[in-house]
Design a protein around this motif. Structure first.
Motif, PDB file in Angstrom:
ATOM      1  N   LEU A  49      -9.025   0.342  -1.797  1.00 30.75           N
ATOM      2  CA  LEU A  49      -8.938   0.663  -0.377  1.00 30.75           C
ATOM      3  C   LEU A  49     -10.283   1.113   0.184  1.00 30.75           C
ATOM      4  O   LEU A  49     -10.537   0.987   1.384  1.00 30.75           O
ATOM      5  CB  LEU A  49      -7.893   1.761  -0.165  1.00 30.75           C
ATOM      6  N   GLN A  85      -6.609   4.695  -5.351  1.00 31.02           N
ATOM      7  CA  GLN A  85      -6.573   3.378  -4.721  1.00 31.02           C
ATOM      8  C   GLN A  85      -7.999   2.910  -4.428  1.00 31.02           C
ATOM      9  O   GLN A  85      -8.394   2.738  -3.277  1.00 31.02           O
ATOM     10  CB  GLN A  85      -5.760   3.419  -3.424  1.00 31.02           C
ATOM     11  N   VAL A 139      -8.954   1.878   7.783  1.00 29.83           N
ATOM     12  CA  VAL A 139      -8.461   3.243   7.577  1.00 29.83           C
ATOM     13  C   VAL A 139      -9.140   4.175   8.563  1.00 29.83           C
ATOM     14  O   VAL A 139     -10.354   4.075   8.783  1.00 29.83           O
ATOM     15  CB  VAL A 139      -8.741   3.728   6.138  1.00 29.83           C
ATOM     16  N   ASN A 191      -1.956  -2.670   6.348  1.00 32.97           N
ATOM     17  CA  ASN A 191      -3.386  -3.008   6.441  1.00 32.97           C
ATOM     18  C   ASN A 191      -4.094  -2.189   7.515  1.00 32.97           C
ATOM     19  O   ASN A 191      -5.273  -2.419   7.785  1.00 32.97           O
ATOM     20  CB  ASN A 191      -3.587  -4.504   6.696  1.00 32.97           C
ATOM     21  N   SER A 199      -8.260  -4.852   6.006  1.00 35.91           N
ATOM     22  CA  SER A 199      -7.642  -3.528   6.006  1.00 35.91           C
ATOM     23  C   SER A 199      -8.578  -2.551   6.705  1.00 35.91           C
ATOM     24  O   SER A 199      -9.798  -2.745   6.708  1.00 35.91           O
ATOM     25  CB  SER A 199      -7.331  -3.039   4.589  1.00 35.91           C
ATOM     26  N   MET A 250       0.788  -1.201   0.000  1.00 35.35           N
ATOM     27  CA  MET A 250       0.000   0.000   0.000  1.00 35.35           C
ATOM     28  C   MET A 250       0.831   1.266   0.000  1.00 35.35           C
ATOM     29  O   MET A 250       0.313   2.352  -0.028  1.00 35.35           O
ATOM     30  CB  MET A 250      -0.900   0.021   1.240  1.00 35.35           C
TER      31      MET A 250
END
Length: 296
Positions: free
Chosen positions: A128, A125, A207, A105, A205, A1
């Motif tokens: 993501l 991305q 965020v 991740n 993953s 990533m």
């Protein structure tokens, strides 16, 4: 990533958050504070309320793979400090991790324009932020939320391991009558059980984007511990109801509230990452209450 996007995040890093300097520490009065403990019954009730959203037929969601943390948007020292503290928190909960890995991740991004960053992620991305997550993130942006969090999940087998792609139907001999027309995920370890489930739910993953406007002046431990809880405990929504156990997740990012993970937070992570991968989510309440009592 660690692609163009992460490189540009590092290049544009402008927010400085560091631990209090020695001089500031010396200037402060020493104040002894204690965390008022909640009754285990209160802890159990709070977690049980969240577990009911899943019922008995869905396991709790968590990381099974090694945590690979990337932090961007602070200065170099701040990024490294937050990443290290998250890894230390994860290790205490029983999850291995590293900041020196090839594919992150768990991303912590401090950015002046979260909505603009989300658009860049969609463009550069898109994997993501998959389509199924975008509506929730867009609604959070519309509400003006200063913290955006999402988790990308995948079904793993009962032991918490990835399910491989196959063409053959589980339980049959390999032949034309038992072959699928395409390769698909086949859970060969899945079968009906009386107690536990035949699958687990893994975070592949996660965020968290924090609006940089709210970060200056914030204790860096508070930022790191908040990120830990929101990344590692997807089902733990910020506890803002009256009588809820004290948690670093609330209130945030406004002033007030704990500046670090609380006894409840640590008990929650300990219990979550100690449960069997395929244990129904409803069992988490009792596990958290027992871990909380054990913290005494």
């Amino acid at each position: 990533m660690k692609t163009r996007l992460l490189a540009s995040l590092a290049a544009f890093a402008a927010v400085v958050v560091t631990p209090a300097t020695a001089a500031a520490q010396e200037a402060r009065d020493i104040v002894v504070e204690g965390e008022a403990p909640e009754e285990p019954a209160t802890v159990r009730e709070a977690v049980q309320t969240m577990a009911r959203e899943h019922g008995r037929d869905v396991p709790s969601t968590r990381f099974f793979d090694e945590l690979c943390v990337s932090v961007s948007g602070l200065n170099a020292a701040g990024n490294a400090y937050v990443a290290q503290r998250i890894l230390e928190n994860a290790a205490q909960a029983g999850l291995d991790g590293s900041a020196d890995c090839s594919r992150a991740n768990a991303l912590v991004l401090v950015w002046h324009d979260p909505a603009g960053l989300v658009e860049r992620i969609k463009d550069e991305q898109p994997w993501l932020l998959p389509e199924q997550q975008r509506n929730d993130v867009d609604r959070a942006i519309y509400r003006g939320e200063q913290v955006l969090v999402w988790h990308n999940e995948e079904t793993y087998n009962a032991g918490g391991r990835p399910i491989g792609f196959q063409q053959n139907v589980a339980g049959g001999t390999q032949g034309v009558h038992n072959a699928l027309s395409v390769e698909t995920r086949v859970n060969n370890n899945g079968w009906p059980r009386r107690v536990d489930l035949e699958f687990s739910r893994a975070v592949i993953s996660a965020v968290i984007i924090v609006d940089a406007d709210v970060v200056p002046g914030m204790e860096i431990d508070r930022l790191a511990d908040y990120a830990t809880m929101r990344l590692m405990a997807p089902d733990l929504v910020p506890l803002d109801e009256p009588g809820s156990p004290s948690s670093v997740t609330s209130p945030f990012p406004v002033a007030g509230g704990p500046d670090a993970m609380t006894r409840f937070d640590r008990a929650y992570l300990e219990a979550l990452y100690d449960l069997a991968p395929n244990a129904p989510a409803i069992r988490l309440a009792g596990a958290v209450a027992r871990a909380y009592e054990g913290e005494e």
